[in-house]
Design an enzyme around this catalytic site. Structure first.
Site, PDB file in Angstrom:
ATOM      1  N   GLU A 166       0.812  -1.206  -0.109  1.00 31.46           N
ATOM      2  CA  GLU A 166       0.176   0.139   0.017  1.00 31.46           C
ATOM      3  C   GLU A 166       0.782   1.114  -0.169  1.00 31.46           C
ATOM      4  O   GLU A 166       1.426   1.562   0.981  1.00 31.46           O
ATOM      5  CB  GLU A 166      -0.955  -0.035   1.182  1.00 31.46           C
ATOM      6  N   TYR A 167       1.064   1.905  -1.193  1.00 33.85           N
ATOM      7  CA  TYR A 167       0.713   1.562  -2.529  1.00 33.85           C
ATOM      8  C   TYR A 167       2.070   1.748  -3.423  1.00 33.85           C
ATOM      9  O   TYR A 167       2.745   2.636  -3.080  1.00 33.85           O
ATOM     10  CB  TYR A 167      -0.653   2.080  -3.120  1.00 33.85           C
TER      11      TYR A 167
END
Length: 407
Positions: A166-167
């Site tokens: 993420e991310y």
């Protein structure tokens, strides 16, 4: 009437009744098969936040609280990255060694004994992005990590890896992450699939983040499933007004970028990007997002807020309530919008956006309409898993399974 005639009439009535009964059985069988064809081949990914074992009272969630009938895949959240290899983030909780709780072995054993798949999740929000960006930047880094992942999965008995970076290209990442993410998936796919292991990825539902982070067709090429984190579209930390956590569609009042912050837009972005529908799994939240209203008399959508709502008694996180914390409180004023299929609730200065069995059923039915690969839930320990609200255990996850034709 002659006896032979009476017998003939009786036989005729019997045969007619039998024929109708057979037609009924055939009709019921066809209906059942249609449901099976629509739903039984759909995946249900159930994430388990292993930290919930430390919660108190009714919120304590152990591995044996998982109802394996309601999941096809269970995902153990989370492991992390250290020095370029996969590691436990809580060895006492995860491992049996040194008098640990051994949740990982319990988790994989539960899955094996009940004929479902157990995956280990890597990453999550708290892990951030920088370490993953650095690891994926070189072939040597990708190879080293992939080899460590294979060894870890085999040692702990997992059936696969769920990558939750993420991310890419965000939160300290670089633009090159997009291509490097594809190369990482390629390496993982080759090494995991050669050993019969599964590779899945959890991806952002935010359209801008997704466009910058993922090469859609290549993600689908290498991953067995793509689980779309289609929630947190609006949160008290990112917005200045109340908004829906996981809206199915855009609302008439939405303007600008808000028109894109909904489930349908996110799904269609991936489908238009060349992803086969059967690889895309729709995420639904088993929790709600809460806000503190600036004025309790202004409690509709788009009302001004001062920040996150009060933390729950058990989950202890401002702006967040597990579903069991929501359904056990009768004081909420619930507002249902039939046209757009959403609901929210308020009381005093508190405002809440969440999903209930009805909204989740509507989403799961839409999964069937779009022929998607299934539904993912985040996360098991947030559902009313004890059934304390009087609707049975796991009312949200049960709604998913019923809508998909699995129950």
């Amino acid at each position: 009437m002659k006896l032979t005639s009476l017998v003939a009439v009786g036989v005729g009535v019997f045969l007619a009744a039998a024929l109708q009964t057979c037609k009924g059985f055939i009709r019921d069988f066809k209906t059942h098969r249609q449901l099976q064809e629509k739903g039984d081949d759909r995946a249900v990914f159930c994430y388990y936040g292993s930290w919930a074992t430390y919660r108190w009272g009714i919120a304590t969630f152990e591995v044996d609280n998982i109802d394996t009938r309601l999941c096809t895949h269970i995902v153990y959240a989370f492991t992390g990255l250290r020095d370029g290899v996969i590691v436990s983030l809580d060895e006492y909780n995860d491992y049996e060694e040194n008098w640990g709780k051994g949740l990982m072995k319990k988790f994989t054993t539960l899955a094996k004994n009940n004929g479902i798949k157990a995956l280990v999740g890597l990453g999550g929000w708290n892990e951030g992005s920088v370490k993953y960006s650095e690891m994926a930047a070189t072939q040597a880094g990708r190879e080293t990590f992939a080899d460590s992942a294979v060894a870890f999965l085999q040692k702990q008995g997992f059936d696969g890896l769920d990558l939750d970076w993420e991310y890419p290209a965000r939160r300290g990442g670089v633009p090159e992450d997009k291509d490097n993410f594809t190369l990482l998936l390629k390496t993982l796919s080759e090494k995991l699939h050669a050993r019969g292991l599964i590779l899945t990825v959890a991806v952002s539902a935010d359209p801008k983040t997704a466009a910058n982070a993922y090469d859609f067709p290549n993600v689908a090429k290498y991953a067995d499933y793509i689980t779309l984190m289609s929630f947190d579209y609006h949160t008290p930390s990112s917005d200045t007004v109340t908004g829906l956590n996981s809206p199915l569609d855009s609302l008439p009042q939405d303007t600008g970028y808000n028109k894109k912050l909904n489930v349908k837009y996110s799904v269609n972005q991936w489908l238009k990007g060349g992803v086969p529908p059967n690889k895309l799994v729709l995420g639904v939240p088993l929790y709600g997002r809460t806000y503190r209203l600036a004025d309790p008399d202004q409690h509709g959508l788009g009302a001004p807020i001062l920040g996150p709502g009060t933390a729950g008694l058990y989950t202890q996180e401002a702006g967040f309530l597990a579903y069991y914390e929501i359904c056990s409180n009768p004081d909420w004023n619930v507002v249902w919008n039939d046209t757009s299929s959403y609901l929210y609730a308020y009381k005093d200065y508190q405002w809440l956006s969440y999903d209930d069995p009805n909204t989740i059923t509507i989403k799961a039915q839409w999964v069937l309409e779009k022929n998607l690969g299934g539904v993912m839930v985040w996360s098991l320990e947030s559902d009313d898993f004890h059934g304390n609200c009087g609707k049975g255990a796991y009312p949200l996850l049960t709604a998913v399974n019923k809508a998909l034709g699995r129950l």
